[in-house]
Design an enzyme around this catalytic site. Structure first.
Site, PDB file in Angstrom:
ATOM      1  N   ASP A  49      29.432  29.794 -17.851  1.00 58.75           N
ATOM      2  CA  ASP A  49      28.920  28.782 -17.300  1.00 58.75           C
ATOM      3  C   ASP A  49      27.449  28.990 -17.028  1.00 58.75           C
ATOM      4  OD1 ASP A  49      29.115  30.066 -15.033  1.00 58.75           O
ATOM      5  OD2 ASP A  49      29.863  28.612 -14.041  1.00 58.75           O
ATOM      6  N   SER A  50      26.812  30.304 -17.135  1.00 61.02           N
ATOM      7  CA  SER A  50      25.364  30.390 -17.248  1.00 61.02           C
ATOM      8  C   SER A  50      24.711  29.723 -18.144  1.00 61.02           C
ATOM      9  CB  SER A  50      25.128  31.706 -17.392  1.00 61.02           C
ATOM     10  OG  SER A  50      25.586  32.363 -18.340  1.00 61.02           O
ATOM     11  N   ASP A  88      34.517  30.345 -19.582  1.00 56.52           N
ATOM     12  CA  ASP A  88      34.609  30.104 -18.082  1.00 56.52           C
ATOM     13  C   ASP A  88      35.047  28.890 -17.760  1.00 56.52           C
ATOM     14  OD1 ASP A  88      33.694  31.806 -16.171  1.00 56.52           O
ATOM     15  OD2 ASP A  88      31.561  31.513 -16.596  1.00 56.52           O
ATOM     16  N   LYS A 118      37.887  32.577 -17.622  1.00 57.99           N
ATOM     17  CA  LYS A 118      37.298  33.603 -16.743  1.00 57.99           C
ATOM     18  C   LYS A 118      37.520  32.424 -15.476  1.00 57.99           C
ATOM     19  CE  LYS A 118      33.122  35.148 -16.206  1.00 57.99           C
ATOM     20  NZ  LYS A 118      32.549  34.377 -14.796  1.00 57.99           N
ATOM     21  N   GLU A 120      35.833  32.283 -11.006  1.00 56.21           N
ATOM     22  CA  GLU A 120      35.295  32.983 -10.102  1.00 56.21           C
ATOM     23  C   GLU A 120      36.140  33.043  -8.755  1.00 56.21           C
ATOM     24  OE1 GLU A 120      31.374  31.680  -9.120  1.00 56.21           O
ATOM     25  OE2 GLU A 120      30.646  32.134 -11.286  1.00 56.21           O
ATOM     26  N   GLU A 187      29.776  41.365 -10.387  1.00 54.93           N
ATOM     27  CA  GLU A 187      28.552  40.928 -10.353  1.00 54.93           C
ATOM     28  C   GLU A 187      27.681  41.312  -9.353  1.00 54.93           C
ATOM     29  OE1 GLU A 187      27.577  36.960 -11.841  1.00 54.93           O
ATOM     30  OE2 GLU A 187      25.417  37.295 -11.375  1.00 54.93           O
TER      31      GLU A 187
HETATM   32  O1  KIV Z   1      28.433  32.548 -16.786  1.00 58.23           O
HETATM   33  C1  KIV Z   1      28.139  33.706 -17.015  1.00 58.23           C
HETATM   34  O2  KIV Z   1      27.108  34.092 -17.798  1.00 58.23           O
HETATM   35  C2  KIV Z   1      28.914  34.632 -16.271  1.00 58.23           C
HETATM   36  C3  KIV Z   1      28.392  36.178 -16.381  1.00 58.23           C
HETATM   37  C4  KIV Z   1      27.660  36.227 -15.257  1.00 58.23           C
HETATM   38  C5  KIV Z   1      29.649  37.171 -16.300  1.00 58.23           C
HETATM   39  O3  KIV Z   1      29.696  34.575 -15.558  1.00 58.23           O
END
Ligand code: KIV
Length: 272
Positions: A49-50, A88, A118, A120, A187
């Site tokens: 999600d970055s 994510d 993924k 969090e 992280e």
């Molecule tokens: O969204 C992302 O890029 C991430 C990485 C920091 C692992 O979750």
């Protein structure tokens, strides 16, 4: 006509089986063509999600909608044929209940055909991770600095630099392992803590700013290419793509202004 078989795509169990072996290589990817390039070198690609920050200019990952993750997930799946693709779950799409998480994660898996998701969170996500994995969705967990909690944390700061913080982060990692996660992203975690967790858990730890002690490494592709305006201390720029883009655009603008482009080689003539 017979065709050469496609390489077998890596799976979550393949990544899980790499614990303690050759370091796992991973990158984020949001785009079909860069996914094709990275596919030759990485074990898995994360549609993180970055992308909200590095591609869409948001200040944090919080505004990212599920539909955007699915759109980029489909692009990466089209580009990468051998890597496991992990997508994510964005903020607000899984925290409410295991049922909400399953409904949205199942949409991600059906619509992108990715091999894992993924999310969090450590102990607060244990029940959800178990619920998803028992229903056929492999989960990569993410502990330490969790950027979706930015408004609670106050800033993107490293975790575990004080020993008093260690027990909570170790517990997070242990709980996601017990709940069935196939790997866990650490992280911005101080090196000795990352080393301790990597020894304690039976699943691979994937570090981003968590030292070479982890079982694998991931970076945001735009950051390591030198395309992001701001980067964290832990990012090494392996390329200068931002400068190369600017240079190319400046040359294009100059050629257009001076009528050097388009030239004869880039212009259609009439076939007489
Ligand atoms: O969204 C992302 O890029 C991430 C990485 C920091 C692992 O979750």
């Amino acid at each position: 006509m017979s065709q050469a078989p496609l390489p077998k795509r890596r799976t979550a169990p393949d990544i899980r089986a790499r614990k303690g072996g050759e370091p796992i290589v991973a990158l984020t990817s949001y785009h079909a063509h860069t996914a094709t390039i990275a596919d030759k070198y990485v074990d898995f690609l994360l549609v993180g999600d970055s992308l909200g920050m590095v591609m869409h200019g948001f200040e944090s990952t919080l505004p990212v909608p599920l539909d955007l993750m699915i759109m980029h997930g489909r692009a990466v799946m089209r580009g990468a044929k051998a890597s496991l693709v992990v997508v994510d779950m964005p903020f607000g799409s899984y925290e409410e209940s295991p049922e909400q998480a399953f409904r949205n994660a199942a949409r991600v898996v059906k619509e992108t055909e990715c091999g894992a998701i993924k999310l969090e969170g450590g102990r607060r996500m244990g029940e959800t991770i178990r619920f998803l994995t028992e229903r056929g969705i492999p989960v990569m967990a993410h502990v330490g600095l969790t950027p979706q909690s930015i408004n609670v944390l106050g800033s993107f700061k490293a975790q575990g630099r004080e020993r008093a913080q260690w027990a909570a982060i170790e517990e997070d990692a242990r709980i996601v392992e017990e709940a069935g996660a196939f790997s866990v992203v650490l992280e911005a975690v101080a090196e000795p803590l990352a080393q301790k967790i990597t020894k304690q858990v039976s699943i691979p730890t994937i570090g981003i700013g968590a030292s070479a002690q982890c079982d694998g490494q991931i970076l945001v592709m735009e950051d390591m290419l030198g395309l992001s305006p701001r980067i964290a201390k832990f990012v090494k720029e392996f390329g200068k793509v931002g400068a190369a883009i600017e240079n190319a655009i400046a040359m294009y603008a100059d050629d257009v202004k001076h009528r050097r482009f388009p030239d004869a080689a880039h212009t259609y003539s009439v076939k007489d």
